[in-house]
Design a protein around this motif. Structure first.
Motif, mmCIF file in Angstrom:
data_model
loop_
_atom_site.group_PDB
_atom_site.id
_atom_site.type_symbol
_atom_site.label_atom_id
_atom_site.label_comp_id
_atom_site.label_asym_id
_atom_site.label_seq_id
_atom_site.Cartn_x
_atom_site.Cartn_y
_atom_site.Cartn_z
ATOM 1 N N ASP A 135 0.846 -1.189 0.000
ATOM 2 C CA ASP A 135 0.000 0.000 0.000
ATOM 3 C C ASP A 135 0.880 1.237 0.000
ATOM 4 N N GLU A 138 -1.587 7.298 -2.253
ATOM 5 C CA GLU A 138 -1.653 8.605 -1.626
ATOM 6 C C GLU A 138 -2.992 8.756 -0.896
ATOM 7 N N PRO A 139 -3.019 9.512 0.188
ATOM 8 C CA PRO A 139 -4.260 9.650 0.964
ATOM 9 C C PRO A 139 -5.458 10.080 0.125
ATOM 10 N N LYS A 142 -7.539 7.312 -1.488
ATOM 11 C CA LYS A 142 -8.224 6.315 -0.659
ATOM 12 C C LYS A 142 -9.667 6.680 -0.330
ATOM 13 N N LEU A 143 -10.009 7.958 -0.487
ATOM 14 C CA LEU A 143 -11.384 8.358 -0.182
ATOM 15 C C LEU A 143 -12.336 7.839 -1.253
ATOM 16 N N SER A 150 -13.052 2.858 2.864
ATOM 17 C CA SER A 150 -12.015 3.466 2.037
ATOM 18 C C SER A 150 -11.577 2.500 0.942
ATOM 19 N N ASP A 201 -1.528 4.836 -6.915
ATOM 20 C CA ASP A 201 -2.943 4.505 -7.042
ATOM 21 C C ASP A 201 -3.052 3.172 -7.776
#
Length: 361
Positions: A135, A138-139, A142-143, A150, A201
């Protein structure tokens, strides 16, 4: 030259290989019948059975455990990790033994490597590399649109990173100097955006995200799926099977065998051709998403996995749609055993430091 033992356990097989440096000196795939495994109440209990088979393999290959310099196993269901080669540790074994993050046959790779290392009398170095739970997303990726769940990174990390390194070397560069979109096509399909050595991603190729595949439904329209779940036609387990196992090409054609579908197309089966083209079309759209995630800065689009052997239909279809984005490099198959040996050798030769696995805080 170090002798490396590679252990790659699957749900119905154990694949083994011995390498001297990167020269394969012996390999063997052991198939396990349902009767072989049904007598064990848990995956963990299979380890002694499989260890005995590994001992037999080493004996027949003329390389007893005492002559092995390092062992590397297929990485299993661990906590989310960044990519790389990890030294097998007690913390890792505890998480795999308890199946804290999921039960999968690949969990046995590290467990068996660890036990063989301890039983050798000299603690042979034991590793895993690039497990499916890598993993590096990038944050912002994940949304999902709702905080209750998530996006997860579960994909063909071992092969994606291995072919990306290979293609980078073709260009005379290192993996962390280039940007790639990597398309792995097998029973599941994963498409990753690789930015300077990190997969920033990627679709969850296991649990219903991305293009449909030979046996997985991929991303489905949510309202349609909700109606299906509450229709009374299917149980929870049956719905899960429709998404993974009986989805994708299987649902449209009755088979998940792409070679049979290719032959059906040659024979004039328009229904098979439409389904196969639709899979290619969805792959193209997801590759475009990943190219956009890289702001269009893509050095190469890499096509890999078993379906990449299809030079008659799939590769030309993808090339036609994607070649405007970047050069196309085709690396068919997914030699997991060689990829694991390469990862192990990078550590043994000091080109990479083995990472430490720690329990989640």
């Amino acid at each position: 030259m170090p002798v490396i033992l590679v252990i790659n356990p699957g749900s119905t097989s154990t694949k083994l290989a011995l390498f001297r440096n990167l020269e394969m000196i012996s390999e063997h795939t052991i198939r396990h019948s349902p009767d072989d495994l049904s007598r064990f109440s848990s995956l963990y209990e299979q380890r002694m059975f499989r260890k005995k088979l590994i001992a037999d393999f080493l004996e027949s290959a003329g390389h007893p455990l005492s002559e092995i310099d390092a062992i590397i196993g297929r990485g299993g269901m661990l906590r989310p990790l960044e990519g790389g080669t990890y030294a097998v540790s007690e913390a890792m074994i505890d998480d795999l033994r308890s199946a804290k993050y999921g039960e999968h046959a690949s969990n046995l790779g590290a467990i068996i490597a660890y036990e063989l290392s301890r039983e050798s009398g000299r603690e042979i170095p034991a590793f895993i590399a690039d497990p499916v739970v890598v993993d590096e997303m990038e944050p912002v990726a994940k949304l999902t649109g709702h905080p209750d769940y998530s996006r997860r990174s579960i994909f063909h990390a071992l092969n994606q990173k291995a072919v990306a390194r290979e293609v980078a070397s073709r260009y005379g560069k290192k993996y962390d100097e280039m940007n790639f979109v990597v398309i792995h096509m097998g029973g599941g399909i994963s498409i990753g955006a690789h930015r300077r050595g990190r997969v920033v991603d990627v679709n969850n190729a296991l649990n219903g995200d991305g293009p449909f595949s030979p046996e997985r439904a991929g991303t489905l329209p949510i309202t349609g799926l909700i109606k299906l779940c509450y229709s009374g036609r299917y149980s929870k387990e049956e719905v899960k099977k429709l998404i993974k196992g009986k989805g994708g090409l299987f649902a449209y054609t009755g088979t998940n065998d792409c070679q049979k579908i290719q032959q059906a197309i040659v024979d004039g089966d328009k229904k098979a051709e439409l389904a196969y083209r639709a899979m290619a079309y969805q792959i193209v759209k997801w590759a475009g998403r990943m190219a956009a995630a890289l702001s269009g800065d893509v050095d190469s689009i890499i096509i890999t996995g078993g379906i990449a052997y299809d030079r008659r239909f799939m590769v030309p279809w993808l090339t036609e749609k994607l070649s405007f984005l970047a050069p196309i490099d085709v690396v068919p198959g997914g030699n997991e055993e060689l990829s694991l040996a390469v990862a192990c050798l990078r550590v043994l030769e000091g080109n990479e430091m083995a990472k430490e696995y720690r329990r989640a805080e």
